[in-house]
Scaffold this motif. Structure first.
Motif, short mmCIF file in Angstrom:
data_model
loop_
_atom_site.label_atom_id
_atom_site.label_comp_id
_atom_site.label_asym_id
_atom_site.label_seq_id
_atom_site.Cartn_x
_atom_site.Cartn_y
_atom_site.Cartn_z
N LEU A 36 0.83 -1.21 0.00
CA LEU A 36 0.00 0.00 0.00
C LEU A 36 0.86 1.26 0.00
N SER A 37 0.28 2.36 -0.49
CA SER A 37 0.99 3.64 -0.42
C SER A 37 1.01 4.11 1.03
N GLY A 38 1.86 5.09 1.31
CA GLY A 38 1.95 5.62 2.67
C GLY A 38 0.63 6.15 3.18
N GLY A 39 -0.07 6.88 2.31
CA GLY A 39 -1.35 7.45 2.71
C GLY A 39 -2.37 6.37 3.05
N GLN A 40 -2.36 5.30 2.23
CA GLN A 40 -3.28 4.19 2.50
C GLN A 40 -2.90 3.49 3.80
N GLN A 41 -1.59 3.29 4.01
CA GLN A 41 -1.14 2.63 5.25
C GLN A 41 -1.58 3.43 6.46
N GLN A 42 -1.44 4.77 6.37
CA GLN A 42 -1.79 5.56 7.54
C GLN A 42 -3.29 5.52 7.79
N ARG A 43 -4.08 5.44 6.73
CA ARG A 43 -5.54 5.35 6.92
C ARG A 43 -5.90 3.99 7.55
N VAL A 44 -5.17 2.94 7.15
CA VAL A 44 -5.38 1.63 7.79
C VAL A 44 -5.03 1.73 9.28
N ALA A 45 -3.94 2.45 9.57
CA ALA A 45 -3.52 2.60 10.97
C ALA A 45 -4.61 3.29 11.78
N ILE A 46 -5.31 4.24 11.15
CA ILE A 46 -6.42 4.92 11.84
C ILE A 46 -7.56 3.93 12.07
N ALA A 47 -7.86 3.12 11.05
CA ALA A 47 -8.91 2.10 11.19
C ALA A 47 -8.54 1.10 12.29
N ARG A 48 -7.27 0.76 12.35
CA ARG A 48 -6.80 -0.18 13.38
C ARG A 48 -7.03 0.40 14.78
N ALA A 49 -6.77 1.69 14.92
CA ALA A 49 -7.01 2.33 16.22
C ALA A 49 -8.50 2.40 16.53
N LEU A 50 -9.31 2.73 15.51
CA LEU A 50 -10.75 2.87 15.72
C LEU A 50 -11.40 1.54 16.09
N ALA A 51 -10.83 0.43 15.64
CA ALA A 51 -11.43 -0.89 15.88
C ALA A 51 -11.54 -1.20 17.37
N MET A 52 -10.75 -0.51 18.18
CA MET A 52 -10.79 -0.74 19.62
C MET A 52 -11.79 0.19 20.32
N ASP A 53 -12.53 0.97 19.55
CA ASP A 53 -13.44 1.97 20.12
C ASP A 53 -12.77 2.76 21.24
N PRO A 54 -11.67 3.43 20.91
CA PRO A 54 -10.91 4.12 21.96
C PRO A 54 -11.65 5.35 22.48
N LYS A 55 -11.31 5.73 23.71
CA LYS A 55 -11.88 6.95 24.29
C LYS A 55 -11.20 8.17 23.70
N VAL A 56 -9.94 7.99 23.33
CA VAL A 56 -9.15 9.10 22.79
C VAL A 56 -8.14 8.51 21.81
N ILE A 57 -7.80 9.26 20.76
CA ILE A 57 -6.75 8.78 19.85
C ILE A 57 -5.61 9.80 19.85
N LEU A 58 -4.40 9.28 19.98
CA LEU A 58 -3.20 10.11 19.93
C LEU A 58 -2.62 10.02 18.52
N PHE A 59 -2.35 11.15 17.92
CA PHE A 59 -1.72 11.17 16.59
C PHE A 59 -0.34 11.79 16.72
N ASP A 60 0.70 10.99 16.50
CA ASP A 60 2.06 11.49 16.64
C ASP A 60 2.64 11.81 15.26
N GLU A 61 2.51 13.04 14.84
CA GLU A 61 2.95 13.49 13.51
C GLU A 61 2.48 12.55 12.40
N PRO A 62 1.18 12.37 12.26
CA PRO A 62 0.66 11.34 11.36
C PRO A 62 0.94 11.59 9.88
N THR A 63 1.27 12.82 9.50
CA THR A 63 1.48 13.06 8.07
C THR A 63 2.92 13.40 7.74
#
Lengths: 251, 216
Positions: A146-173
């Protein structure tokens, strides 16, 4: 402590200090983040903003002070820390998708292993989330395909799958090619609109203006200034913030 | 050839003994070595210390001495293995595990730190991160060094011949002593026996290596 009450701040840092050897990277940090709030942390490199982000789920330990998530003090180690981390999503600069697992498996790993969801349930939810971030048709590929942009969107989906209370983004772009930055920011902006609590370390001032409730400016390990984006970008109070903004907004 | 076929029972039995010594010890060493590698990278200092101590002791002790200790030394504390074969398996497994551990640890170190961080950030425990994310990637990068460990183990089984296990090397000694005129034939048969174990392994290692390779 009022933070024990429902409706108190979701993330609360009190008197946090951290040293890397001699280097005092976090100095007397007090920061309180409410439910649904989007806090963007900006500052020059080496200001401690990434370190601050990583202390919130204890990927970095602190030497002084206290961090509470939803009223609960961050445990030092072990199962209690793992349980608390499962409620705090994280998106990294370098994506960190599991290289030996497919996109779908990346998203279902934690729900099945940590939340003990059934495979079918976890996969259905994962496909939903992949659809939402626009990479559903890549579900059976491996991260490197996958491209970098696609990988990062997957990483967001991976975080969302846990129904988190808060998401930390460490320089995501910061590791993305320029043409891929917007596809990631768009997903983040829509999350912000939907009321997700977010802490975002970034250099994307456009995102800060568009999506942040509050901008926190750090320099030299301290929080120098915190304000709503409009105030911060049009009338920063501190010299250092003015200096920083003049450097980055000019080009 | 007549001589070899006259002794085929002895040679075949010896070959099977060598093969099972290598396979059983290899599996035990793989399991023990993996546990040790997990201990060496764990956040718990006593576990790290224990595993480091183990590795340094067994890696730096000659295999023959390990055999000696397990065959005769432990009798001093009223312990004994049920059979000479198991004594040999224990010595080979304990010794080889130290090398498996070190090969695996180099693999663990080659997995980018972000992989384990992402796993822990999702709420996986240390053990889960290791099992689900780090070790599967580590194993893939250490297939070649583990192959070397396996081939060394297959040949190290010959030490068992000195401790009354009738393996290929023991068969060589026995047949060669009694039939000096057939020395070359016996040598050829025994060497072929070892090659049958090690050569396909080298090929298998290459196949496994390409099959499990991960793109980064």
């Amino acid at each position: 402590m009022t933070s024990q009450l429902a409706g108190g701040p979701l993330v609360q840092l009190t008197g946090v200090n951290k040293w890397f050897g001699e280097l005092h990277v976090l100095q007397d940090i007090d920061l309180s983040i409410d439910r649904g709030e989007v806090v963007v942390v900006i500052g020059p490199s080496g200001s401690g903003k990434s370190t601050l982000c990583r202390t919130i789920n204890r990927l970095e330990s602190i030497q002084q002070g206290e961090i509470r998530i939803d009223g609960e003090k961050l445990p030092e180690e072990g199962k209690a820390l793992a349980r608390l981390r499962s409620d705090v999503g994280m998106v990294f600069q370098s994506f960190n998708l599991f290289a030996h697992k497919t996109i779908l498996e990346n998203v279902t790993l934690a729900p099945t292993r940590v939340r003990r969801q059934g495979k079918g349930q976890a996969e259905a939810r994962a496909r939903e989330l992949l659809e939402r971030v626009g990479v559903a048709h890549q579900a059976d590929k491996y991260p490197a395909q996958l491209s970098g942009g696609q990988q990062q969107r997957v990483a967001i989906a991976r975080a969302l799958a846990m129904d988190p209370k808060v998401i930390l983004f460490d320089e995501p772009t910061s590791a993305l090619d320029p043409e891929m930055i917007n596809e990631v920011l768009d997903v983040m902006t829509s999350l912000a609109r939907e009321g997700m609590t977010m802490v975002v370390v970034t250099h994307e001032m456009g995102f800060a203006r568009r999506a942040a409730n509050r901008v926190v400016f750090m320099d030299g390990g301290r929080i120098v200034e915190a304000a709503d984006p409009e105030t911060f970008f049009t009338a920063p109070r501190s010299d250092r913030a003015r200096d920083f903004l003049s450097k980055i907004l000019n080009h | 050839m007549q001589f070899l076929s006259d002794n085929s029972d002895l040679l075949w039995g010896a070959f099977l003994t060598t093969l099972s010594l290598a396979v059983v010890s290899g599996l035990c060493a793989l399991v023990l070595g993996t546990v040790l590698a997990g201990m060496r990278v764990s956040p718990v200092p006593p576990l790290r210390g224990l595993a480091t101590f183990y590795v340094e002791v067994f890696r730096n002790t000659p295999l023959t001495v390990v055999f000696f200790f397990l065959a005769f030394g432990i009798v001093q504390i009223d312990l004994q293995f049920p059979s000479r074969f198991l004594t040999a398996v224990a010595a080979l497994s304990l010794y080889t595990a130290a090398f498996v551990c070190e090969a695996l640890r180099s693999g663990i170190n080659s997995v980018p730190a972000g992989q384990a961080e992402a796993a822990r950030a999702l709420g996986l425990t240390f053990g889960q991160s290791l099992r689900q994310v780090v070790l599967p990637q580590a194993f893939r990068t250490v297939v070649p060094p583990l192959g070397n460990v396996w081939i060394a183990l297959a040949k190290n089984t010959s030490i068992a011949a000195g401790f009354a296990v009738t393996d290929l090397t023991a068969a060589l000694q026995r047949l060669a002593n009694a039939n000096a005129d057939q020395l070359l034939a016996v040598f050829a048969a025994v060497v072929a026996g070892y090659l049958v174990i090690t050569l396909p392994s080298a090929w298998l290692i290459r196949v496994v290596e390409t099959r499990v390779a991960i793109v980064r």
